[in-house]
Design a protein around this motif. Structure first.
Motif, PDB file in Angstrom:
ATOM      1  N   TYR A 126       0.854  -1.190   0.000  1.00 18.44           N
ATOM      2  CA  TYR A 126       0.000   0.000   0.000  1.00 18.44           C
ATOM      3  C   TYR A 126       0.891   1.243   0.000  1.00 18.44           C
ATOM      4  CZ  TYR A 126       0.489  -0.186   5.148  1.00 18.44           C
ATOM      5  OH  TYR A 126       0.963  -0.241   6.428  1.00 18.44           O
ATOM      6  N   ARG A 131      -2.466  -3.155 -10.757  1.00 17.90           N
ATOM      7  CA  ARG A 131      -3.866  -3.294 -10.346  1.00 17.90           C
ATOM      8  C   ARG A 131      -3.887  -3.138  -8.832  1.00 17.90           C
ATOM      9  NH1 ARG A 131      -3.021  -8.993 -11.381  1.00 17.90           N
ATOM     10  NH2 ARG A 131      -3.348 -10.112  -9.434  1.00 17.90           N
ATOM     11  N   SER A 132      -5.024  -2.762  -8.327  1.00 18.15           N
ATOM     12  CA  SER A 132      -5.111  -2.547  -6.887  1.00 18.15           C
ATOM     13  C   SER A 132      -6.381  -3.173  -6.342  1.00 18.15           C
ATOM     14  CB  SER A 132      -5.085  -1.044  -6.574  1.00 18.15           C
ATOM     15  OG  SER A 132      -6.299  -0.437  -6.976  1.00 18.15           O
ATOM     16  N   GLU A 133      -6.344  -3.390  -5.049  1.00 22.47           N
ATOM     17  CA  GLU A 133      -7.541  -3.845  -4.352  1.00 22.47           C
ATOM     18  C   GLU A 133      -7.503  -3.291  -2.937  1.00 22.47           C
ATOM     19  OE1 GLU A 133      -7.135  -8.188  -2.505  1.00 22.47           O
ATOM     20  OE2 GLU A 133      -6.829  -8.176  -4.679  1.00 22.47           O
ATOM     21  N   VAL A 134      -8.669  -2.973  -2.440  1.00 24.01           N
ATOM     22  CA  VAL A 134      -8.794  -2.441  -1.090  1.00 24.01           C
ATOM     23  C   VAL A 134      -9.004  -3.618  -0.146  1.00 24.01           C
ATOM     24  CG1 VAL A 134     -10.157  -0.963   0.421  1.00 24.01           C
ATOM     25  CG2 VAL A 134      -9.740  -0.279  -1.944  1.00 24.01           C
ATOM     26  N   GLN A 135      -8.226  -3.598   0.940  1.00 20.74           N
ATOM     27  CA  GLN A 135      -8.336  -4.650   1.950  1.00 20.74           C
ATOM     28  C   GLN A 135      -8.512  -4.002   3.313  1.00 20.74           C
ATOM     29  OE1 GLN A 135      -4.903  -7.178   1.721  1.00 20.74           O
ATOM     30  NE2 GLN A 135      -5.299  -7.787  -0.387  1.00 20.74           N
ATOM     31  N   GLU A 191      -2.095   2.402 -12.910  1.00 22.26           N
ATOM     32  CA  GLU A 191      -3.226   1.475 -12.872  1.00 22.26           C
ATOM     33  C   GLU A 191      -4.134   1.687 -14.082  1.00 22.26           C
ATOM     34  OE1 GLU A 191      -6.392  -0.384  -9.711  1.00 22.26           O
ATOM     35  OE2 GLU A 191      -5.644   1.634  -9.322  1.00 22.26           O
ATOM     36  N   ARG A 203      -5.443   0.423   0.221  1.00 21.89           N
ATOM     37  CA  ARG A 203      -5.398   0.027  -1.185  1.00 21.89           C
ATOM     38  C   ARG A 203      -4.018  -0.556  -1.473  1.00 21.89           C
ATOM     39  NH1 ARG A 203      -8.415   0.625  -5.501  1.00 21.89           N
ATOM     40  NH2 ARG A 203      -9.813   2.019  -4.370  1.00 21.89           N
ATOM     41  N   TYR A 204      -4.002  -1.828  -1.798  1.00 17.06           N
ATOM     42  CA  TYR A 204      -2.758  -2.521  -2.114  1.00 17.06           C
ATOM     43  C   TYR A 204      -2.567  -2.551  -3.632  1.00 17.06           C
ATOM     44  CZ  TYR A 204      -2.138  -4.162   2.644  1.00 17.06           C
ATOM     45  OH  TYR A 204      -1.931  -4.219   3.997  1.00 17.06           O
ATOM     46  N   TYR A 205      -1.337  -2.271  -4.061  1.00 18.77           N
ATOM     47  CA  TYR A 205      -0.994  -2.251  -5.479  1.00 18.77           C
ATOM     48  C   TYR A 205      -0.117  -3.452  -5.806  1.00 18.77           C
ATOM     49  CZ  TYR A 205      -2.744   2.489  -5.362  1.00 18.77           C
ATOM     50  OH  TYR A 205      -3.539   3.592  -5.204  1.00 18.77           O
TER      51      TYR A 205
END
Length: 136
Positions: free
Chosen positions: A51, A88-92, A82, A101-103
């Protein structure tokens, strides 16, 4: 002995000084944008998703403790990478605060990293040679 072409021969007029300042500002901005994108791809190319704060700390660590610019300046570049599908990212959820938000680098991002690294190294050699740097 001839004058050093990198030094102005005479004091600059106010108009010339403003033009020079604008040129240098633009040069700095463009250089920083390219280097930031390349270093972000490099950090994320090491493997694990990170993140923003972790990325900033990794950049600072790799720069020998020198802060790598403002942390907030990383986010527009991350979003741009992105949007270009290089990341790409996703929120955890986070146990210690708000969600993060991890990339993660994508396969296309890895290819971009490889090509840009090759170009960076070639450009650095050329510039160092021309300007008399350490690689000359």
């Amino acid at each position: 002995m001839p004058a050093d072409p990198r030094k102005p021969a005479a004091p600059l007029s106010d108009a010339d000084a403003q033009d020079l300042e604008a040129f240098v500002r633009k040069f700095d901005k463009e250089l920083a944008a390219g280097i930031t994108a390349l270093t972000l791809l490099g950090v994320l190319g090491e493997g694990a998703p990170l993140y923003g704060y972790q990325i900033a700390k990794r950049l600072e660590r790799d720069a020998g403790g020198v802060p790598a610019g403002k942390q907030g300046a990383l986010y527009p570049v991350l979003r741009g990478l992105e949007a270009a599908t290089l990341l790409r990212s996703e929120v955890q959820p986070s146990l210690s605060g708000p969600p993060r938000r991890y990339y993660r680098i994508t396969p296309l991002g890895r290819e971009a990293l490889a090509q840009c690294t090759t170009r960076w190294r070639a450009t650095r050699r050329i510039v160092d040679t021309i300007l008399g740097g350490e690689h000359a």
